[in-house]
Design a protein around this motif. Sequence first.
Motif, mmCIF file in Angstrom:
data_model
loop_
_atom_site.group_PDB
_atom_site.id
_atom_site.type_symbol
_atom_site.label_atom_id
_atom_site.label_comp_id
_atom_site.label_asym_id
_atom_site.label_seq_id
_atom_site.Cartn_x
_atom_site.Cartn_y
_atom_site.Cartn_z
ATOM 1 N N ILE A 126 -3.522 12.265 1.393
ATOM 2 C CA ILE A 126 -4.303 12.822 0.287
ATOM 3 C C ILE A 126 -5.750 13.105 0.706
ATOM 4 N N TRP A 127 -6.347 12.185 1.479
ATOM 5 C CA TRP A 127 -7.760 12.388 1.856
ATOM 6 C C TRP A 127 -7.927 13.418 2.955
ATOM 7 N N ALA A 128 -6.809 14.000 3.404
ATOM 8 C CA ALA A 128 -6.933 15.155 4.311
ATOM 9 C C ALA A 128 -6.972 16.442 3.491
ATOM 10 N N ALA B 260 2.717 10.828 -1.213
ATOM 11 C CA ALA B 260 1.822 10.908 -0.042
ATOM 12 C C ALA B 260 1.045 9.602 0.129
ATOM 13 N N THR B 261 0.710 9.313 1.391
ATOM 14 C CA THR B 261 -0.233 8.217 1.639
ATOM 15 C C THR B 261 -1.638 8.820 1.599
ATOM 16 N N PHE B 262 -2.632 8.033 1.972
ATOM 17 C CA PHE B 262 -4.015 8.529 1.891
ATOM 18 C C PHE B 262 -4.562 8.940 3.246
ATOM 19 N N THR C 130 -0.215 -4.876 -5.644
ATOM 20 C CA THR C 130 -0.129 -3.547 -5.045
ATOM 21 C C THR C 130 -1.431 -2.776 -5.201
ATOM 22 N N GLN C 131 -1.774 -2.032 -4.164
ATOM 23 C CA GLN C 131 -2.905 -1.106 -4.217
ATOM 24 C C GLN C 131 -2.435 0.222 -4.818
ATOM 25 N N ASN C 132 -1.127 0.378 -4.961
ATOM 26 C CA ASN C 132 -0.557 1.645 -5.414
ATOM 27 C C ASN C 132 -0.683 1.788 -6.928
ATOM 28 N N LEU D 292 4.198 1.007 9.428
ATOM 29 C CA LEU D 292 4.719 1.995 10.375
ATOM 30 C C LEU D 292 4.061 1.828 11.742
ATOM 31 N N GLU D 293 2.786 1.396 11.689
ATOM 32 C CA GLU D 293 2.028 1.208 12.946
ATOM 33 C C GLU D 293 0.989 0.120 12.697
ATOM 34 N N PRO D 294 0.401 -0.454 13.745
ATOM 35 C CA PRO D 294 -0.580 -1.531 13.551
ATOM 36 C C PRO D 294 -1.720 -1.091 12.628
ATOM 37 N N GLY E 120 0.848 -1.198 0.000
ATOM 38 C CA GLY E 120 0.000 0.000 0.000
ATOM 39 C C GLY E 120 0.879 1.241 0.000
ATOM 40 N N ALA E 121 0.227 2.373 0.139
ATOM 41 C CA ALA E 121 0.881 3.684 -0.024
ATOM 42 C C ALA E 121 2.092 3.855 0.895
ATOM 43 N N GLY E 122 2.109 3.155 2.024
ATOM 44 C CA GLY E 122 3.213 3.297 2.980
ATOM 45 C C GLY E 122 4.544 2.899 2.403
ATOM 46 N N ILE E 123 4.568 1.961 1.418
ATOM 47 C CA ILE E 123 5.851 1.533 0.867
ATOM 48 C C ILE E 123 6.454 2.610 -0.038
ATOM 49 N N SER E 124 5.604 3.525 -0.529
ATOM 50 C CA SER E 124 6.100 4.597 -1.404
ATOM 51 C C SER E 124 6.304 5.918 -0.666
ATOM 52 N N ARG E 125 6.003 5.904 0.645
ATOM 53 C CA ARG E 125 6.062 7.160 1.412
ATOM 54 C C ARG E 125 7.480 7.732 1.419
ATOM 55 N N GLU E 126 8.485 6.861 1.583
ATOM 56 C CA GLU E 126 9.875 7.339 1.672
ATOM 57 C C GLU E 126 10.442 7.677 0.292
ATOM 58 N N ILE F 227 2.487 -4.957 3.431
ATOM 59 C CA ILE F 227 3.470 -3.886 3.668
ATOM 60 C C ILE F 227 2.854 -2.516 3.379
ATOM 61 N N GLY F 228 2.841 -1.626 4.369
ATOM 62 C CA GLY F 228 2.503 -0.225 4.117
ATOM 63 C C GLY F 228 1.068 0.039 3.748
ATOM 64 N N THR F 229 0.143 -0.724 4.367
ATOM 65 C CA THR F 229 -1.270 -0.452 4.103
ATOM 66 C C THR F 229 -2.035 -0.418 5.419
ATOM 67 N N SER F 230 -3.044 0.464 5.469
ATOM 68 C CA SER F 230 -3.787 0.662 6.725
ATOM 69 C C SER F 230 -4.874 -0.387 6.910
ATOM 70 N N GLY F 231 -5.120 -1.190 5.864
ATOM 71 C CA GLY F 231 -6.134 -2.242 6.006
ATOM 72 C C GLY F 231 -7.551 -1.684 6.114
ATOM 73 N N ASN F 232 -7.767 -0.535 5.477
ATOM 74 C CA ASN F 232 -9.086 0.117 5.543
ATOM 75 C C ASN F 232 -9.977 -0.214 4.367
ATOM 76 N N VAL F 233 -9.378 -0.622 3.224
ATOM 77 C CA VAL F 233 -10.153 -0.716 1.984
ATOM 78 C C VAL F 233 -10.221 -2.165 1.502
ATOM 79 N N TYR F 234 -11.435 -2.645 1.283
ATOM 80 C CA TYR F 234 -11.633 -3.997 0.735
ATOM 81 C C TYR F 234 -11.640 -3.908 -0.790
ATOM 82 N N GLY G 299 7.780 -0.102 11.744
ATOM 83 C CA GLY G 299 8.855 0.849 11.464
ATOM 84 C C GLY G 299 8.735 1.294 10.026
ATOM 85 N N PRO G 300 9.640 2.165 9.560
ATOM 86 C CA PRO G 300 9.576 2.622 8.176
ATOM 87 C C PRO G 300 9.948 1.488 7.213
ATOM 88 N N ALA G 301 9.199 1.392 6.117
ATOM 89 C CA ALA G 301 9.397 0.289 5.166
ATOM 90 C C ALA G 301 10.820 0.255 4.617
HETATM 91 N N1 APR Z 1 6.706 2.813 6.046
HETATM 92 C C1 APR Z 1 5.752 1.877 6.268
HETATM 93 N N2 APR Z 1 4.438 2.165 6.451
HETATM 94 C C2 APR Z 1 4.104 3.467 6.382
HETATM 95 C C3 APR Z 1 5.040 4.510 6.160
HETATM 96 C C4 APR Z 1 6.393 4.134 5.982
HETATM 97 N N3 APR Z 1 7.355 5.048 5.773
HETATM 98 N N4 APR Z 1 4.368 5.697 6.174
HETATM 99 C C5 APR Z 1 3.074 5.408 6.387
HETATM 100 N N5 APR Z 1 2.902 4.069 6.518
HETATM 101 C C6 APR Z 1 1.669 3.315 6.758
HETATM 102 C C7 APR Z 1 0.623 4.077 7.538
HETATM 103 O O1 APR Z 1 0.810 3.864 8.937
HETATM 104 C C8 APR Z 1 -0.672 3.416 7.041
HETATM 105 O O2 APR Z 1 -0.992 2.280 7.832
HETATM 106 O O3 APR Z 1 1.095 3.060 5.493
HETATM 107 C C9 APR Z 1 -0.314 2.952 5.627
HETATM 108 C C10 APR Z 1 -0.957 3.792 4.542
HETATM 109 O O4 APR Z 1 -2.348 3.639 4.658
HETATM 110 P P1 APR Z 1 -3.298 4.434 3.648
HETATM 111 O O5 APR Z 1 -2.868 5.856 3.575
HETATM 112 O O6 APR Z 1 -4.710 4.107 4.034
HETATM 113 O O7 APR Z 1 -2.967 3.800 2.211
HETATM 114 P P2 APR Z 1 -3.458 2.400 1.660
HETATM 115 O O8 APR Z 1 -3.641 1.422 2.773
HETATM 116 O O9 APR Z 1 -2.525 2.030 0.558
HETATM 117 O O10 APR Z 1 -4.899 2.776 1.035
HETATM 118 C C11 APR Z 1 -5.575 1.752 0.330
HETATM 119 O O11 APR Z 1 -7.313 3.303 -0.254
HETATM 120 O O12 APR Z 1 -7.794 5.432 -0.867
HETATM 121 C C12 APR Z 1 -7.686 4.162 -1.346
HETATM 122 O O13 APR Z 1 -7.178 3.513 -3.523
HETATM 123 C C13 APR Z 1 -6.607 4.080 -2.390
HETATM 124 O O14 APR Z 1 -5.024 2.295 -2.763
HETATM 125 C C14 APR Z 1 -5.578 3.154 -1.771
HETATM 126 C C15 APR Z 1 -6.388 2.367 -0.764
#
Ligand code: APR
Length: 233
Positions: free
Chosen positions: A27-29, A19-21, A89-91, A202-204, A9-15, A174-181, A217-219
Amino acid sequence: MRSIVILTGAGISRESGLATFRDADGIWAQVRIEDVATPEAFRADPGRVQAFYNARRRALLDPAVGANPAHLALARLERDWPGDLLVVTQNVDDLHERAGSRHVLHMHGELLKARCTACGRIVPVAEDLTPELVCAGCDGAGTLRPHVVWFGEMPLHMPEIDRALARADLFVSIGTSGNVYPAAGFAAEARAAGARTIELNLEPSEGASLFDETRYGPAGTLVPAFVEDLLRV
Ligand code: APR
């Protein structure tokens, strides 16, 4: 552990500077999903939706943005792992591919592709999508939309993903908040099929309790170390 499925998810591309979501600076902020990421939004105001994705495409193509050590570690794992490896990947960025990963399924589509709403043709795109652009397949003007899956639309490659999850020995999220099915359900699906499940984030995440093992931790630090451990086994 012959067959591995990795969900990113977006967390793997954060570094890498993308932006994550759902993080505080995500982004959603800045913008509402219903204004830029639904078919209804596109029908109501295509210019606004195109501008949103044009800005994200330009950010992705900024020379300062590139694959980070987490992406590179997954490409190394694909090269050196003796069994099957699939990255789901969701990315919508192409950083896995830039790192050298070849078996990547973009279940939410790709920012560097456009799809013609008239003839369905999918084309690479590296510039802004505007109403003046003509589809090379059907000469339709202004018919090109981002090849990105919006809320309310079907994710891509689901049959192939479900088959991979059914035969996985190891599932790593890796790097996803687990919010989206449906992506948020993959850990339970893999577990039900007998896979070991690991979360690197980065966090549970919302689904943290579904994982046999978690590392936080950071990916960019976590993933290379994890791949090192996996290849040492
Ligand atoms: N390393 C690892 N994890 C990280 C880092 C980092 N440097 N920075 C942030 N994270 C984690 C955050 O703690 C969060 O749990 O990455 C996760 C990002 O979560 P979201 O922003 O919800 O992104 P994602 O889970 O990919 O969203 C899923 O939702 O909006 C839709 O289509 C969009 O593909 C996206 C989907």
